[in-house]
Design a protein around this motif. Sequence first.
Motif, PDB file in Angstrom:
ATOM      1  N   ASP A 130      41.666  36.261  31.127  1.00  0.00           N
ATOM      2  CA  ASP A 130      42.663  37.080  30.434  1.00  0.00           C
ATOM      3  C   ASP A 130      42.828  38.463  31.080  1.00  0.00           C
ATOM      4  O   ASP A 130      43.023  39.464  30.403  1.00  0.00           O
ATOM      5  CB  ASP A 130      42.288  37.240  28.966  1.00  0.00           C
ATOM      6  CG  ASP A 130      40.930  37.900  28.793  1.00  0.00           C
ATOM      7  OD1 ASP A 130      40.215  38.066  29.830  1.00  0.00           O
ATOM      8  OD2 ASP A 130      40.584  38.288  27.669  1.00  0.00           O
ATOM      9  N   ALA A 131      42.699  38.554  32.435  1.00  0.00           N
ATOM     10  CA  ALA A 131      42.861  39.834  33.138  1.00  0.00           C
ATOM     11  C   ALA A 131      44.295  40.313  33.051  1.00  0.00           C
ATOM     12  O   ALA A 131      45.236  39.521  33.164  1.00  0.00           O
ATOM     13  CB  ALA A 131      42.453  39.679  34.593  1.00  0.00           C
ATOM     14  N   THR A 132      44.458  41.599  32.819  1.00  0.00           N
ATOM     15  CA  THR A 132      45.792  42.197  32.756  1.00  0.00           C
ATOM     16  C   THR A 132      46.072  42.948  34.063  1.00  0.00           C
ATOM     17  O   THR A 132      45.182  43.187  34.892  1.00  0.00           O
ATOM     18  CB  THR A 132      45.880  43.182  31.582  1.00  0.00           C
ATOM     19  OG1 THR A 132      44.977  44.268  31.831  1.00  0.00           O
ATOM     20  CG2 THR A 132      45.532  42.495  30.270  1.00  0.00           C
ATOM     21  N   TYR A 133      47.349  43.360  34.216  1.00  0.00           N
ATOM     22  CA  TYR A 133      47.737  44.138  35.404  1.00  0.00           C
ATOM     23  C   TYR A 133      46.976  45.451  35.461  1.00  0.00           C
ATOM     24  O   TYR A 133      46.562  45.904  36.526  1.00  0.00           O
ATOM     25  CB  TYR A 133      49.248  44.401  35.359  1.00  0.00           C
ATOM     26  CG  TYR A 133      49.734  45.229  36.520  1.00  0.00           C
ATOM     27  CD1 TYR A 133      49.901  44.664  37.780  1.00  0.00           C
ATOM     28  CD2 TYR A 133      50.012  46.589  36.351  1.00  0.00           C
ATOM     29  CE1 TYR A 133      50.332  45.435  38.840  1.00  0.00           C
ATOM     30  CE2 TYR A 133      50.445  47.360  37.415  1.00  0.00           C
ATOM     31  CZ  TYR A 133      50.606  46.780  38.662  1.00  0.00           C
ATOM     32  OH  TYR A 133      51.025  47.548  39.718  1.00  0.00           O
ATOM     33  N   LYS A 134      46.733  46.049  34.287  1.00  0.00           N
ATOM     34  CA  LYS A 134      45.994  47.306  34.219  1.00  0.00           C
ATOM     35  C   LYS A 134      44.563  47.119  34.692  1.00  0.00           C
ATOM     36  O   LYS A 134      44.007  47.974  35.391  1.00  0.00           O
ATOM     37  CB  LYS A 134      46.032  47.834  32.792  1.00  0.00           C
ATOM     38  CG  LYS A 134      45.375  49.189  32.634  1.00  0.00           C
ATOM     39  CD  LYS A 134      45.499  49.688  31.197  1.00  0.00           C
ATOM     40  CE  LYS A 134      44.847  51.060  31.057  1.00  0.00           C
ATOM     41  NZ  LYS A 134      44.955  51.570  29.660  1.00  0.00           N
ATOM     42  N   ASP A 135      43.935  45.960  34.322  1.00  0.00           N
ATOM     43  CA  ASP A 135      42.559  45.676  34.778  1.00  0.00           C
ATOM     44  C   ASP A 135      42.507  45.597  36.307  1.00  0.00           C
ATOM     45  O   ASP A 135      41.586  46.129  36.946  1.00  0.00           O
ATOM     46  CB  ASP A 135      42.074  44.351  34.175  1.00  0.00           C
ATOM     47  CG  ASP A 135      41.850  44.442  32.674  1.00  0.00           C
ATOM     48  OD1 ASP A 135      41.536  45.555  32.203  1.00  0.00           O
ATOM     49  OD2 ASP A 135      41.991  43.416  31.999  1.00  0.00           O
ATOM     50  N   ILE A 136      43.506  44.913  36.870  1.00  0.00           N
ATOM     51  CA  ILE A 136      43.539  44.758  38.333  1.00  0.00           C
ATOM     52  C   ILE A 136      43.658  46.118  39.020  1.00  0.00           C
ATOM     53  O   ILE A 136      42.962  46.412  40.009  1.00  0.00           O
ATOM     54  CB  ILE A 136      44.704  43.836  38.744  1.00  0.00           C
ATOM     55  CG1 ILE A 136      44.538  42.431  38.140  1.00  0.00           C
ATOM     56  CG2 ILE A 136      44.808  43.755  40.270  1.00  0.00           C
ATOM     57  CD1 ILE A 136      43.293  41.716  38.566  1.00  0.00           C
ATOM     58  N   GLU A 137      44.545  46.992  38.510  1.00  0.00           N
ATOM     59  CA  GLU A 137      44.747  48.310  39.110  1.00  0.00           C
ATOM     60  C   GLU A 137      43.492  49.171  39.001  1.00  0.00           C
ATOM     61  O   GLU A 137      43.140  49.903  39.930  1.00  0.00           O
ATOM     62  CB  GLU A 137      45.933  49.014  38.444  1.00  0.00           C
ATOM     63  CG  GLU A 137      47.287  48.439  38.828  1.00  0.00           C
ATOM     64  CD  GLU A 137      47.520  48.522  40.319  1.00  0.00           C
ATOM     65  OE1 GLU A 137      47.348  49.624  40.903  1.00  0.00           O
ATOM     66  OE2 GLU A 137      47.850  47.486  40.936  1.00  0.00           O
ATOM     67  N   GLN A 138      42.794  49.085  37.861  1.00  0.00           N
ATOM     68  CA  GLN A 138      41.563  49.864  37.689  1.00  0.00           C
ATOM     69  C   GLN A 138      40.480  49.409  38.670  1.00  0.00           C
ATOM     70  O   GLN A 138      39.748  50.229  39.235  1.00  0.00           O
ATOM     71  CB  GLN A 138      41.067  49.738  36.254  1.00  0.00           C
ATOM     72  CG  GLN A 138      41.911  50.499  35.247  1.00  0.00           C
ATOM     73  CD  GLN A 138      41.420  50.325  33.834  1.00  0.00           C
ATOM     74  OE1 GLN A 138      40.632  49.406  33.536  1.00  0.00           O
ATOM     75  NE2 GLN A 138      41.884  51.188  32.930  1.00  0.00           N
ATOM     76  N   ILE A 139      40.383  48.091  38.860  1.00  0.00           N
ATOM     77  CA  ILE A 139      39.380  47.567  39.809  1.00  0.00           C
ATOM     78  C   ILE A 139      39.713  48.018  41.232  1.00  0.00           C
ATOM     79  O   ILE A 139      38.833  48.413  42.005  1.00  0.00           O
ATOM     80  CB  ILE A 139      39.320  46.030  39.714  1.00  0.00           C
ATOM     81  CG1 ILE A 139      38.744  45.617  38.354  1.00  0.00           C
ATOM     82  CG2 ILE A 139      38.472  45.458  40.845  1.00  0.00           C
ATOM     83  CD1 ILE A 139      38.838  44.139  38.077  1.00  0.00           C
ATOM     84  N   ARG A 140      41.019  47.962  41.575  1.00  0.00           N
ATOM     85  CA  ARG A 140      41.423  48.405  42.906  1.00  0.00           C
ATOM     86  C   ARG A 140      41.093  49.883  43.116  1.00  0.00           C
ATOM     87  O   ARG A 140      40.634  50.284  44.195  1.00  0.00           O
ATOM     88  CB  ARG A 140      42.922  48.184  43.087  1.00  0.00           C
ATOM     89  CG  ARG A 140      43.282  46.724  43.378  1.00  0.00           C
ATOM     90  CD  ARG A 140      44.775  46.548  43.465  1.00  0.00           C
ATOM     91  NE  ARG A 140      45.112  45.177  43.833  1.00  0.00           N
ATOM     92  CZ  ARG A 140      46.315  44.636  43.679  1.00  0.00           C
ATOM     93  NH1 ARG A 140      47.307  45.366  43.147  1.00  0.00           N
ATOM     94  NH2 ARG A 140      46.541  43.392  44.050  1.00  0.00           N
ATOM     95  N   MET A 141      41.323  50.703  42.105  1.00  0.00           N
ATOM     96  CA  MET A 141      41.021  52.126  42.212  1.00  0.00           C
ATOM     97  C   MET A 141      39.531  52.361  42.412  1.00  0.00           C
ATOM     98  O   MET A 141      39.118  53.198  43.221  1.00  0.00           O
ATOM     99  CB  MET A 141      41.508  52.860  40.960  1.00  0.00           C
ATOM    100  CG  MET A 141      43.025  53.007  40.879  1.00  0.00           C
ATOM    101  SD  MET A 141      43.546  53.869  39.377  1.00  0.00           S
ATOM    102  CE  MET A 141      42.729  55.435  39.604  1.00  0.00           C
ATOM    103  N   LYS A 142      38.705  51.596  41.669  1.00  0.00           N
ATOM    104  CA  LYS A 142      37.255  51.733  41.819  1.00  0.00           C
ATOM    105  C   LYS A 142      36.808  51.330  43.221  1.00  0.00           C
ATOM    106  O   LYS A 142      35.964  51.988  43.845  1.00  0.00           O
ATOM    107  CB  LYS A 142      36.540  50.894  40.772  1.00  0.00           C
ATOM    108  CG  LYS A 142      36.659  51.446  39.355  1.00  0.00           C
ATOM    109  CD  LYS A 142      35.913  50.567  38.374  1.00  0.00           C
ATOM    110  CE  LYS A 142      36.027  51.131  36.953  1.00  0.00           C
ATOM    111  NZ  LYS A 142      35.322  50.281  35.959  1.00  0.00           N
ATOM    112  N   LEU A 143      37.387  50.218  43.725  1.00  0.00           N
ATOM    113  CA  LEU A 143      37.023  49.770  45.077  1.00  0.00           C
ATOM    114  C   LEU A 143      37.475  50.785  46.135  1.00  0.00           C
ATOM    115  O   LEU A 143      36.764  51.032  47.119  1.00  0.00           O
ATOM    116  CB  LEU A 143      37.642  48.402  45.359  1.00  0.00           C
ATOM    117  CG  LEU A 143      37.074  47.237  44.543  1.00  0.00           C
ATOM    118  CD1 LEU A 143      37.826  45.949  44.844  1.00  0.00           C
ATOM    119  CD2 LEU A 143      35.577  47.053  44.816  1.00  0.00           C
TER     120      LEU A 143
END
Length: 441
Positions: A130-143
């Motif tokens: 159930d990943a959302t677009y916001k989850d993906i963007e937050q993970i990318r920012m952390k990486l």
Amino acid sequence: MSKQCEAADCKRLAAALCHHCDHHVCPKHFNEHIRLIQDELHPLTDRINELLQNLTRLTLDKLLDKWLSDLEKWRDHSHQLIDNIYARKQREIQTIGDKYERNFVLHKHEQSKVIEIVKQHVNELIQEGDATYKDIEQIRMKLDNIETCLNAFQHDFVNIEIEQLKIEQDSIQVKSNMILKSIDLTILTNESKMLEAFDSSTGTLACNDQLLLLDQPSKLYLYDKELKPVGNIDWPNGLIFDYCWCQHLELFIIISHTNVFTVDVSTCEIKLIESIKPNGSFYRCTSSDNTLYISHSEDGSQINEYDLSSFEFVKRWISPKTCQLDEWIGDLRHNNTNKRFGLTIRNRSKNEFYFQIRDVQMNVISSLTIADACGLRLSLLPPYNEWLISGSCNGDCLIQITSDGKLKSRTSYNIKIRNAILFRNYILAIRTVAGLYFHEL
């Protein structure tokens, strides 16, 4: 009144003056002196044979090999210099690694923990689906932050700034100082370069292989072959009477009325030579391989010798050996190549000037009267051991003298000359009342 023979323990009356030793001797000792002179011919023969052998052995390949060897040494030295710098920087890098090893381990551990947290979060999102677009963007920012932090750490841990090694083609200049033809001052070309300069009645000028020294009020200026200034040194020591280049010390020697100084052009250091005390008024100076000579401005001019290794007094030459009591020495130069002195001398009673070549014992080898002369300065014209006299009653004449003391040429100049010297074997530098002129020969 008859004089007694000056030979040791001789009681006879003198019969002749021996010009070899300048002593009055009897006939017996005069004959002995003649034999001694003849005996001196044998070592000269040996020296002639030795010179012939050296000349026979000399080849062009051997001559070039010497300079090729110098070039090889430069290359090896340059490589060694690079290797030394490389090894030193290697040690500096290793020192930083040893010093900050604990920081490296801690930083690596902290970043591993952050990455594990992000990894665990991604795995949970995959399992739950159930990943959302916001989850993906937050993970990318952390990486992105982790990667930026890692790159910054790697860059800052050891930061090396390397400038490109600059080796100019002109850092090594290959040339020849050979003069293939004799200098002819009668065909002097128009000046190629001119520098306005303060007029100096002493007209002093000197140079080494690379630089020309010119004194101005309270300053010493250095010029290159293009007549471009390459340095200047403050001069607070009053009127300069003369200066010369001393190859033995690689320094300029300057004399004032009562003091002697050395000037190191590489450090701009001026040093007073305290061991040399005036015995009259200093006037002209010149140097040989290991001796400094200073003449005095007086009738019957004396010349003092000083050891260049210590500047201690060695010997004093006085009249009549230097000149007669009604004469004074106008200029004095020593030729290190053939061990000969050149002197310009004025006879006050006769109002005559003449030029003399002398040996190291001040014996006159040749003498030449210079007509219509006044204020004569003297310099060398290598490599043919010729002499250059500058000045006349009107101060506008260049007089060239052969190595054996004969007049070679007399050339007029359109401006009153103070002095003239040969610079770098192909430039005639002439100091005039208007300034400094360079003529390429």
